[in-house]
Design a protein around this motif. Structure first.
Motif, PDB file in Angstrom:
ATOM      1  N   ARG A 101      29.137   2.899 -14.601  1.00  0.00           N
ATOM      2  CA  ARG A 101      28.545   4.066 -15.257  1.00  0.00           C
ATOM      3  C   ARG A 101      28.338   3.807 -16.749  1.00  0.00           C
ATOM      4  NH1 ARG A 101      30.470  10.369 -14.727  1.00  0.00           N
ATOM      5  NH2 ARG A 101      29.344  11.175 -16.531  1.00  0.00           N
ATOM      6  N   SER A 102      29.341   3.173 -17.373  1.00  0.00           N
ATOM      7  CA  SER A 102      29.248   2.902 -18.803  1.00  0.00           C
ATOM      8  C   SER A 102      28.064   1.998 -19.125  1.00  0.00           C
ATOM      9  CB  SER A 102      30.555   2.252 -19.281  1.00  0.00           C
ATOM     10  OG  SER A 102      30.481   1.911 -20.639  1.00  0.00           O
ATOM     11  N   LEU A 103      27.857   0.964 -18.296  1.00  0.00           N
ATOM     12  CA  LEU A 103      26.749   0.047 -18.538  1.00  0.00           C
ATOM     13  C   LEU A 103      25.396   0.697 -18.274  1.00  0.00           C
ATOM     14  CD1 LEU A 103      28.224  -3.248 -17.028  1.00  0.00           C
ATOM     15  CD2 LEU A 103      27.946  -2.670 -19.440  1.00  0.00           C
ATOM     16  N   ILE A 104      25.339   1.583 -17.275  1.00  0.00           N
ATOM     17  CA  ILE A 104      24.102   2.322 -17.015  1.00  0.00           C
ATOM     18  C   ILE A 104      23.752   3.194 -18.223  1.00  0.00           C
ATOM     19  CG2 ILE A 104      23.101   4.191 -15.636  1.00  0.00           C
ATOM     20  CD1 ILE A 104      24.609   3.006 -13.211  1.00  0.00           C
ATOM     21  N   ASP A 105      24.748   3.888 -18.751  1.00  0.00           N
ATOM     22  CA  ASP A 105      24.526   4.731 -19.933  1.00  0.00           C
ATOM     23  C   ASP A 105      24.110   3.883 -21.132  1.00  0.00           C
ATOM     24  OD1 ASP A 105      25.163   6.974 -18.499  1.00  0.00           O
ATOM     25  OD2 ASP A 105      27.228   7.110 -19.247  1.00  0.00           O
ATOM     26  N   GLU A 106      24.802   2.767 -21.324  1.00  0.00           N
ATOM     27  CA  GLU A 106      24.543   1.897 -22.469  1.00  0.00           C
ATOM     28  C   GLU A 106      23.099   1.409 -22.479  1.00  0.00           C
ATOM     29  OE1 GLU A 106      25.278  -2.764 -23.111  1.00  0.00           O
ATOM     30  OE2 GLU A 106      27.045  -1.624 -22.491  1.00  0.00           O
ATOM     31  N   ARG A 107      22.569   1.112 -21.306  1.00  0.00           N
ATOM     32  CA  ARG A 107      21.225   0.555 -21.215  1.00  0.00           C
ATOM     33  C   ARG A 107      20.138   1.615 -21.075  1.00  0.00           C
ATOM     34  NH1 ARG A 107      22.153  -5.032 -17.709  1.00  0.00           N
ATOM     35  NH2 ARG A 107      24.038  -5.645 -18.817  1.00  0.00           N
ATOM     36  N   GLY A 108      20.553   2.879 -21.029  1.00  0.00           N
ATOM     37  CA  GLY A 108      19.566   3.946 -20.938  1.00  0.00           C
ATOM     38  C   GLY A 108      18.918   4.057 -19.571  1.00  0.00           C
ATOM     39  N   TRP A 109      19.672   3.750 -18.517  1.00  0.00           N
ATOM     40  CA  TRP A 109      19.133   3.748 -17.155  1.00  0.00           C
ATOM     41  C   TRP A 109      19.623   4.943 -16.335  1.00  0.00           C
ATOM     42  CZ3 TRP A 109      20.434  -2.038 -15.639  1.00  0.00           C
ATOM     43  CH2 TRP A 109      19.663  -2.897 -16.448  1.00  0.00           C
ATOM     44  N   LYS A 110      20.121   5.995 -16.977  1.00  0.00           N
ATOM     45  CA  LYS A 110      20.734   7.076 -16.220  1.00  0.00           C
ATOM     46  C   LYS A 110      19.740   7.759 -15.288  1.00  0.00           C
ATOM     47  CE  LYS A 110      23.545  11.251 -16.697  1.00  0.00           C
ATOM     48  NZ  LYS A 110      24.227  12.168 -17.632  1.00  0.00           N
ATOM     49  N   ASP A 111      18.498   7.900 -15.722  1.00  0.00           N
ATOM     50  CA  ASP A 111      17.479   8.482 -14.860  1.00  0.00           C
ATOM     51  C   ASP A 111      17.279   7.598 -13.625  1.00  0.00           C
ATOM     52  OD1 ASP A 111      15.071  10.377 -14.489  1.00  0.00           O
ATOM     53  OD2 ASP A 111      14.181   8.377 -14.325  1.00  0.00           O
ATOM     54  N   TYR A 112      17.240   8.198 -12.451  1.00  0.00           N
ATOM     55  CA  TYR A 112      17.159   7.444 -11.202  1.00  0.00           C
ATOM     56  C   TYR A 112      15.950   6.519 -11.163  1.00  0.00           C
ATOM     57  CZ  TYR A 112      16.105   6.442  -6.308  1.00  0.00           C
ATOM     58  OH  TYR A 112      15.780   5.806  -5.139  1.00  0.00           O
ATOM     59  N   ARG A 113      14.803   7.007 -11.613  1.00  0.00           N
ATOM     60  CA  ARG A 113      13.589   6.198 -11.544  1.00  0.00           C
ATOM     61  C   ARG A 113      13.690   4.953 -12.432  1.00  0.00           C
ATOM     62  NH1 ARG A 113       9.507  10.955 -12.849  1.00  0.00           N
ATOM     63  NH2 ARG A 113      11.287  11.370 -14.220  1.00  0.00           N
ATOM     64  N   THR A 114      14.335   5.115 -13.562  1.00  0.00           N
ATOM     65  CA  THR A 114      14.529   3.963 -14.449  1.00  0.00           C
ATOM     66  C   THR A 114      15.498   2.966 -13.822  1.00  0.00           C
ATOM     67  OG1 THR A 114      14.176   5.372 -16.377  1.00  0.00           O
ATOM     68  CG2 THR A 114      15.240   3.250 -16.763  1.00  0.00           C
ATOM     69  N   PHE A 115      16.598   3.503 -13.286  1.00  0.00           N
ATOM     70  CA  PHE A 115      17.610   2.635 -12.676  1.00  0.00           C
ATOM     71  C   PHE A 115      17.039   1.873 -11.481  1.00  0.00           C
ATOM     72  CE2 PHE A 115      20.616   1.980  -9.227  1.00  0.00           C
ATOM     73  CZ  PHE A 115      21.555   1.164  -9.839  1.00  0.00           C
ATOM     74  N   ILE A 116      16.334   2.592 -10.592  1.00  0.00           N
ATOM     75  CA  ILE A 116      15.898   1.953  -9.353  1.00  0.00           C
ATOM     76  C   ILE A 116      14.882   0.853  -9.628  1.00  0.00           C
ATOM     77  CG2 ILE A 116      13.940   3.430  -8.727  1.00  0.00           C
ATOM     78  CD1 ILE A 116      16.789   2.184  -6.414  1.00  0.00           C
TER      79      ILE A 116
END
Length: 454
Positions: free
Chosen positions: A6-21
């Motif tokens: 979770r911390s790395l997702i937040d750090e990279r600005g990928w929290k939005d599902y579309r960005t992450f996927i």
């Protein structure tokens, strides 16, 4: 609990599902190409599953674990653990869009950022050497040959100290590059011999890697390739070493007759040699004979190994190091294992095993290897069991059961399964400690050997 994932997702600005996927799919494609598994290219995750990962309510399973580890360049167990304080990055200057020098200083970068920079630098270096090798396309130039020699030396020195997943890609790369040069017909005769010897080293290490991964068939194919290359290189010590490798593969595949046969073939091939390979072959014969219960051969082979040790002189295999050098501590380890397999039970064997474990506990020791230490700990557990010390046996083997998944190679799993078998035949098998230990070993042994960190 806020996980590192979770911390790395937040750090990279990928929290939005579309960005992450989008990032996840790119990682899946990259991993599929790297491990040659096309099924990963279609792997996806629903927005609901992603939210559960993010919140920590559900943990990723199966291929998702591999892809996430590849995406973030971290072992999955780290990603799913609580994020340490240093991984929670300050929001310094983010809202203003301004950056100070400290924001771009390498020392101030997060662990993830430094890993990415290291990966990018390594990729650039790989691309550069591929260009250099291509520039020498009309012949095998000195830089090309030196690069392959350096890579073989580098990998050999760390081969026994790190999980196989950390070197497998480099090993397959240098083997492929060497094969291509040999097939091209561009090498001079003297260079061809050097290339065949390098190919023998590379194939030998890949045979060990396949064995570690629990694939004795692939291991033996690589070993046979190493044998052919050693013959073409006309390198006597390497020919002998490959027979020892084939003996070791057969030993762990529970083919003791083959293991003895290969060891003896290596001994015949090694006539006149002085490197530690001659000690390895004798020790390997003893260990294989112990599986057959042949105590007389064990004693004779171990005695011969002791005598040979007194007259060894380092050769070019010893100078490579790693699995091509057979130090005294590994000879001691093999001797203890042979005694344990014969079922010897005395306090002197326990003391020898304790001393070996102590020596192999020092990671600064140049001959330290995590698999050798785990094997010694399992042998110590067996030696203690034979003397009726159930609690001592449990104490000896539990650190092995705590090894992370990417350290659990086929040999380690085989060693702890011997402890399981001994416990089941022990008078103390109904004791709570024995039952608990058997269950722990069963869980440990269920997993496929040595899942690769991705």
């Amino acid at each position: 609990m806020a996980t590192l994932l979770r911390s790395l997702i937040d750090e990279r600005g990928w929290k939005d599902y579309r960005t992450f996927i989008d990032q996840y799919h790119q990682a899946a494609q990259s991993l599929a190409a790297k491990v040659r598994d096309s099924s990963l290219t279609t792997h996806t995750v629903s927005d609901r599953t992603y939210e559960r990962w993010y919140s920590g309510r559900v943990t990723p399973q199966n291929d998702a674990r591999r892809i996430l580890a590849h995406l973030f360049m971290r072992p999955i167990h780290e990603l799913l653990s609580e994020a340490p304080a240093e991984e929670r990055l300050p929001m310094r200057n983010r809202s203003s869009g301004q950056f100070s020098l400290s924001d771009i200083d390498v020392g101030a970068a997060s662990g993830a950022e430094q890993q990415k920079m290291g990966r990018d630098a390594a990729m650039a270096a790989r691309r550069a050497i591929e260009f250099a090798m291509g520039a020498e396309r009309n012949q095998v130039g000195p830089e090309t040959l030196s690069h392959l020699q350096d890579e073989v030396g580098r990998i050999a020195k760390i081969h026994l100290r790190v999980p196989v997943g950390t070197i497998l890609d480099d090993l397959t790369y240098v083997q492929d590059a060497t094969f291509r040069l040999l097939e091209s017909g561009r090498a001079k005769p003297s260079q061809t011999r050097d290339l065949y010897l390098l190919a023998a080293f590379q194939s030998g290490m890949l045979a060990k890697a396949s064995h570690d991964l629990g694939d004795p068939q692939s291991a033996m194919m690589q070993a046979r390739t190493a044998s052919v290359c050693a013959e073409q290189a006309e390198h006597q010590a390497m020919r002998a070493w490959v027979r020892g490798l084939q003996s070791a593969i057969s030993y762990w595949a529970n083919r003791p007759e083959d293991a003895v046969r290969y060891a003896r073939q290596g001994i015949e091939t090694s006539h006149g040699l002085g490197g530690t390979v001659i000690v390895w072959l004798a020790s390997q014969e003893a260990r294989a004979a112990a599986l057959l219960g042949d105590a007389e051969t064990v004693r004779a082979a171990n005695h011969r190994a002791d005598e040979l040790r007194q007259h060894t002189r380092p050769d070019d295999l010893d100078s490579i190091g790693g699995n091509f050098h057979f130090p005294e501590i590994r000879q001691t380890f093999f001797g203890i294992e042979a005694s344990v397999l014969l079922g010897e039970s005395d306090t002197s064997l326990v003391r020898r095993a304790e001393s070996a474990v102590q020596e192999l506990s020092d990671t600064n020791n140049p001959h330290w290897a995590f698999a050798a230490k785990a094997g010694c700990q399992s042998n110590l557990a067996l030696a203690r069991l034979y003397t009726g010390d159930l609690e001592g046996a449990a104490e000896a083997v539990r650190p092995v059961l705590d090894l992370p998944p990417n350290h659990r190679n086929a040999g380690i799993i085989g060693s702890v399964q011997r402890v399981w078998s001994s416990l089941h035949g022990s008078p103390s098998r109904t004791a709570a400690t024995a039952r608990d230990l058997c269950e722990e070993i069963s869980v440990f042994s269920r997993h496929r050997p040595l899942p690769l960190p991705r």
